[in-house]
Structure formats: C-alpha cells, structure tokens
Scaffold this active site. Structure first.
Site, mmCIF file in Angstrom:
data_model
loop_
_atom_site.group_PDB
_atom_site.id
_atom_site.type_symbol
_atom_site.label_atom_id
_atom_site.label_comp_id
_atom_site.label_asym_id
_atom_site.label_seq_id
_atom_site.Cartn_x
_atom_site.Cartn_y
_atom_site.Cartn_z
ATOM 1 N N PHE A 458 38.762 36.324 39.897
ATOM 2 C CA PHE A 458 39.827 36.343 40.725
ATOM 3 C C PHE A 458 39.424 36.457 42.377
ATOM 4 O O PHE A 458 38.222 36.514 42.365
ATOM 5 C CB PHE A 458 40.134 38.040 40.820
ATOM 6 C CG PHE A 458 40.246 38.650 39.653
ATOM 7 C CD1 PHE A 458 40.803 37.969 38.685
ATOM 8 C CD2 PHE A 458 41.703 40.550 39.812
ATOM 9 C CE1 PHE A 458 42.211 38.254 37.829
ATOM 10 C CE2 PHE A 458 42.158 40.848 38.739
ATOM 11 C CZ PHE A 458 42.424 40.152 37.759
ATOM 12 N N GLU A 459 40.128 35.805 42.758
ATOM 13 C CA GLU A 459 39.703 35.077 44.186
ATOM 14 C C GLU A 459 40.802 35.841 44.777
ATOM 15 O O GLU A 459 42.065 35.990 44.682
ATOM 16 C CB GLU A 459 39.898 33.690 44.222
ATOM 17 C CG GLU A 459 38.565 32.674 43.487
ATOM 18 C CD GLU A 459 38.481 31.218 43.354
ATOM 19 O OE1 GLU A 459 38.982 31.128 44.533
ATOM 20 O OE2 GLU A 459 37.752 30.864 42.364
#
Length: 674
Positions: A458-459
């Site tokens: 997740f970014e």
C-alpha cells in the site's frame, strides 16, 4: 509508474547540483518554453494554482508560478515527440525553496533538483532514448509545503520526433461467412497502417481500413490498432464474428463428472458424449487440459477448486458444460531458506524493462511477488488481477501457461504471492463492506492461480491515522482496523501455509521515530501509519521488506539523518526494525523489535528501477555490518543480527534489464553467508 515503486515522500536528496549557466542551445523542442503564451502546451496538477506571471521572470515577459498544496507538488508537464537512440539535454531556470526538473518515458528516468531560493538558477539533466522510444514527458515541480516556485526558459535540446502515434480506430464491424471474417473500420487520420488482432493475438496487418481473415469455424473477438512512424495506438473496441455457420450442432454435454485427490494431484473422469472427438477440462473458467479420452489429471495447488468438462467435435464447437465437481487440495506450507531473495514480477503491465514469462523467472528468486492486484476503485476493496494485455506485452503467455509456470516454481520450493497496491493501486478499506470485499476478491485471486499468499504494498494515501489515534496496540482509524481484520481473516482461512509479506516505504515506518500521524509533532496523517498494521500482524508476518529507496532523509537511532543510496542508510533503517524504537521519541510508546528472520532489506535492482540505487559492494557491506558486525561505517547498529533474512528488489524485470547483476551477485553472497 511503473518503472519503479514511487513513495509518498519522494527522493528529496537525489539529483544533481545546480548546473552553471550554459550557452544558447542549438535546438529546443519544448512547446511554449518561456510561458509567453500562458500555460499553452503544459498540463499542471489540479490544486497547484499554476499561472504565467509577469514578475519575477528570467527571460521574456512571463514565467511559471505554481504552489504545492497538501500532497500535490504542483507539477507541470508536457509530452514531446522524440527520436529513438538520441541524446537529449533538459534544462530550466528556476527559483524557490525546492524545485525539481525531470523527464520520464520508456526506460527514461532523468531528474535533478535544487534549492535556489530567491535567485534564478539553472537546473540541467540529460538522457538518451532507447530503441523504439518516440515520446518523453518532461516536468517541473516543487515540494510538499515549501511555498510557490517559479520556472522559466525550459529547454529540451535534441532532435524533434516525428509526431505522435495515431488515435485509436473506431467503428469496427465484422461479418462472418463460411470460412472468413470480413472487418471494416473508420480510417484514422495520420495512420499509415493497421494491426489486426484475433482473440488478443496479432494475425495480420493492412494499409486500408478493411481486412479479411480466414480462421477455422468458431466465434472470435477482433480488435484493430493504428500505426505510423511514431508508434502504435491502443486497440479498438472489440467486435465478435462467427465463422462457419454451416457446421453441425455441438455434441451433448458430458455427464457423470467425478474428481478425487491424491497428494497434490486431482484425477477427474466422466461419461463419453456421443459424436465427441475430444474434451476440454476447465478449472473455474480456465481451460486446463484438452484430451481425447474421458479422464484427465490436474495439479492445481492448494485450495478448493471447481471443475467442469465440455465436449467438442471436429468443427471445434463446444458442448454445454457438464455437471460441476469441487475438490480440496491440502496445503503444504513448506519452508523458505535461511536467506531469501524476494523479487517483484511485472505480471499485469509493461514498461521499459520488458515482460518476463513466469516460466522464465530465474531460480535465484525464492519469493516471486506478482505486481499488481489493484482495486476497482479506491474505497471498494474489490481487488482485481489480470495478466499483461497482448497489446502491451506481445510475448505474454496464456493463462494456462502462466499457471503452469507458477506450479513449476512452487515445485522448486518457490513462493508466489499476489502483491496488492503499487503506485496506481490506492486501497482504502474505509468500511466493513470494503473489508469483506477485500477478503473475498483476494481469496478469489489466490484460489484461481493457486498462490502461496499475499504481499501488501500500500502506497500513497491508502493508509493514514485519524487525529487522536496514538495507541499502537489499539488503533481506531477505520482503514487501519479494517485492513488488520482482513489480513487476520485471510490468515485464518489459509492457515500456517499462508505467506504474508509487506513492502512499506520508510515514510510509513521508520519516520515514526519522529512523527506518528497528525497532531502534535505530526507533519502528515500518513506518517508511520503502517506501524499499527505491522504490530498487529507481527506473529503472522513472514517478511517485512521496507523500501530503502524513493525516500527522503530519515533520522536513525543515532538521532542523525541518513540519506538513501548509502551503506549507512540501509544499516540505520534495518537496525530500527531489529532493535525497536520509541514512537515520536516517547519511551512509553515503543514499536517492539521484529524477529531477525522477519526482516529483509528492500532495494532497487538497477539505477533505472528507482531512486536510491546502491551498488552491490555497498549493499553487501551493509549486510556484513548487520549480520556479522564487520564492515560497518559511521553508523553502529544496536546489535549483531546473524539471522537477518535477506534482500528484496524492485524488480525481477529490471534485474534482467541490468544483466542479472542484482540476483546473481547477491544470491552468491547470501549462499556463502549461510
């Protein structure tokens, strides 16, 4: 992206020093380089407030002014036609606290930055286009919270390209006959030719807006693309055409399908169908075997699998489906070696590094992360994965071959995971409905391909902490709580064989030594927001490989800032995970140390793969320092960690592009380390 995995906090310390003034360029292919025509030719981010101002200016009567706001760095960019195999120099005059100048494209990632303040200074960088590269995007931007910047007299010095690829063809229609399919479409302005695709495979080309194909009887999906000297358009909308309407009716559906499991193999049998000359066996919706008899064997991997059979005769036309049968293959957790190499495989997209078939992934890799599964929308929780389209990856294998490649790697003891997220895969599980959709859709991907587990990458804005959410062990922010619950459900569903890895950026982990979410001392609500997820899952976490790249400077346990691309950066960042650290310096709120076997170091495989590339020698010095206590630099870790697990890289594709330097050098090093 996809040339690398970008960070919420970009590479603040990469680039070059401010370049000195240079003489006039021989050529400039930038449109409206001095902003004398306002923002004509430029595209600027939505909240940047970008405008052409009359003061201050460097040359002429106008210059660009743009102001970063929130997570918007106020980027202005334009895409230009270039020529393959040519050298280009990009420059601009800038002023402001932090100003970045760069160019991106297939195999291109040129960038530089400066802090000129109130004085005009020139930034300069350069690049060389690769084979088949016909366009490049240049950009200028500021930095988070740093106020307005100015830019003027932007120059891209080099030979101009030959225009842009043509538009996508429209109006495709098809008519089927006894032994042919006739296709026509609307001619595309600027196109010199067209490629024709049948069921995703290129089958011919044409110079006019019509084509006749002669396939075997059956129903086919056709698309066309337009071409010219600058490149190829995307493919048109599909049209379905049936060829051979005079064929006999299909055989009746097979009956009596049964399935039994022996070890990892599934044996299936059924009753013969009159007039049938063969049978297609399907696992779910995927055809996995074609046989002439009434039995077949499949090796689907662990999980519950549903099968059906369809009969066909010499015309190739299939019958209706047989009855369905479901079987469950028990999992075998297996073990990973003491030292692991983890690599991301570009499985759903193409970029300048090229596509690699699953069967061709080198054996140096122990964990292969399929990049990426992405959501249907940011908050849906519904994750989808598809193989790279033929239009992007002409050498992509069929799904059956892709799955067979996964099985072959697993037979060698490799683990193949689905990686969720990446730059474009923003995932916010804001509701319990999104949480449940995440569990259901990720399970479907794991079961369809027989995968070993899940990687969380997740970014951007996927994770954040609400105001007042400061208890590491009892978070309250929905996106955090729902992600933890979803991961626990998946772990419970698949049991001990389930491999769980995470690849956060330093911004979301080690920055927690200084900042944790919003509020007092918190610069950003996303700061260190991975920490409660890692902490909650630490007993089920197989590997944490923080991305030691695309990062700004991070303070280590020595209270000094460390910058990426150096031996000390990797030692300092890894030491924080293995020694633990007080969150925001509060000794009463500590992120506890992880086990040594849970931690690997995340690195770019090549200079083109991401900012912060570190040479082989420097990486191995850092590993020596951490695992053996030797070859240490100025930073001295809090302990020696002989069981440090290994290395992760973005990516397997970029490693091949770079001559396998990363995998071969580091595999030999880790094997010798024992």
């Amino acid at each position: 992206m996809r040339a690398w995995k970008p960070a919420a906090l970009a590479a603040l310390l990469l680039g070059a020093l401010l370049a000195p003034a240079s003489p006039a360029h021989a050529a400039n292919i930038v449109t409206n380089p001095g902003f004398e025509s306002g923002l004509s030719g430029w595209t600027c981010s939505a909240t940047s407030g970008a405008q052409a101002v009359t003061t201050p200016v460097h040359g002429g009567t106008r210059a660009l002014q743009a102001t970063p706001a929130g997570s918007d760095t106020a980027r202005c960019q334009q895409t230009l036609a270039v020529q393959p195999g040519q050298a280009y120099t990009l420059s601009a005059w800038v002023r402001g606290a932090y100003v970045f100048l760069g160019a991106t494209g297939t195999g291109i990632n040129a960038s530089t930055w400066g802090s000129p303040g109130a004085a005009w200074s020139q930034l300069t960088t350069s690049f060389t286009t690769g084979t088949g590269v016909n366009s490049v995007t240049i950009h200028v931007n500021g930095w988070y919270g740093q106020g307005a910047y100015h830019a003027d007299d932007v120059v891209l010095d080099g030979p101009p390209g030959q225009g842009q690829p043509p538009a996508v063809p429209t109006g495709l229609t098809g008519t089927g006959g006894m032994n042919m399919a006739r296709l026509t479409w609307t001619a595309v302005t600027g196109a010199t030719g067209y490629n024709i695709f049948r069921n995703g495979t290129r089958v011919g080309s044409a110079t006019e807006a019509a084509y006749t194909d002669n396939p075997s009887p059956g129903t086919y999906s056709y698309r066309v693309s337009a071409t010219n000297a600058a490149g190829e358009s995307a493919q048109s909308a599909a049209v379905s055409v049936t060829v051979g309407n005079d064929v006999p009716p299909p055989p009746p559906a097979p009956t009596g399908l049964t399935g039994t499991v022996s070890g990892s193999a599934v044996s299936l049998s059924w009753n013969a169908a009159p007039t049938a000359t063969g049978y297609h066996l399907y696992r779910g919706t995927t055809r996995v075997a074609t046989v002439t008899g009434t039995a077949a064997t499949d090796s689907p991997g662990p999980g519950t699998h549903t099968y059906h059979v369809r009969a066909f005769h010499t015309s190739g036309v299939e019958s209706a489906a047989s009855n369905q049968v479901s079987v469950t293959v028990a999992g075998n957790p297996g073990t990973l070696p003491k030292r692991v190499m983890v690599g991301y495989l570009h499985a759903s997209f193409a970029n300048g590094s090229g596509y690699i078939r699953m069967a061709d992934v080198p054996n140096e890799w122990d964990v292969i992360n399929l990049a990426f599964g992405e959501p249907t929308s940011v908050t849906s929780g519904d994750i989808r994965f598809r193989q790279c389209p033929v239009a992007e990856c002409p050498n992509v294998e069929s799904e059956a071959d892709f799955i067979a490649g996964i099985r072959a790697k697993q037979a060698l003891g490799k683990k193949v995971l689905i990686s969720i997220g990446g730059q474009n895969g923003q995932v916010q599980l804001t509701t319990t409905a999104a949480r449940d959709a995440f569990v259901s859709s990720v399970s479907a991907i794991i079961d369809r391909y027989g995968l070993d587990g899940l990687d969380i990458d997740f970014e951007g804005h996927s994770l954040y902490l609400n105001a007042g959410d400061t208890n590491l062990s009892a978070p309250t922010t929905p996106v955090i709580v729902n992600l933890i619950a979803a991961l626990r459900t998946l772990k419970s569903r698949y049991g001990s064989r389930f491999v769980l890895t995470m690849a956060p950026e330093t911004f979301f982990v080690q920055l927690g030594y200084q900042f944790y979410g919003p509020g007092t001392g918190g610069a950003d609500s996303r700061s260190a927001s991975y920490l409660p997820v890692i902490h909650a899952m630490r007993n089920d976490l197989t590997l944490l490989h923080v991305q030691d790249y695309n990062s700004g400077p991070i303070m280590g346990l020595d209270n000094q800032y460390h910058t990426m691309g150096t031996h000390d950066f990797h030692v300092a960042m890894t030491d924080m995970l293995l020694a633990g650290f007080p969150i925001r310096g509060d000794v009463n709120n500590v992120f506890p140390a992880l086990r040594q076997d849970q931690v690997a170091i995340g690195l770019p495989a090549a200079p083109w793969a991401g900012n912060g590339f570190t040479t082989v020698a420097e990486v191995q010095k850092a590993f020596d320092c951490l695992a053996k206590g030797t070859n240490c630099g100025p930073y001295k870790p809090r302990g020696v960690y002989p069981n440090l697990r290994g290395l992760m890289t973005w990516s397997i594709n970029w490693d091949k592009y770079n001559g396998f330097e990363f995998s071969r050098s580091h595999r030999a090093y880790l094997n010798a380390l024992g």
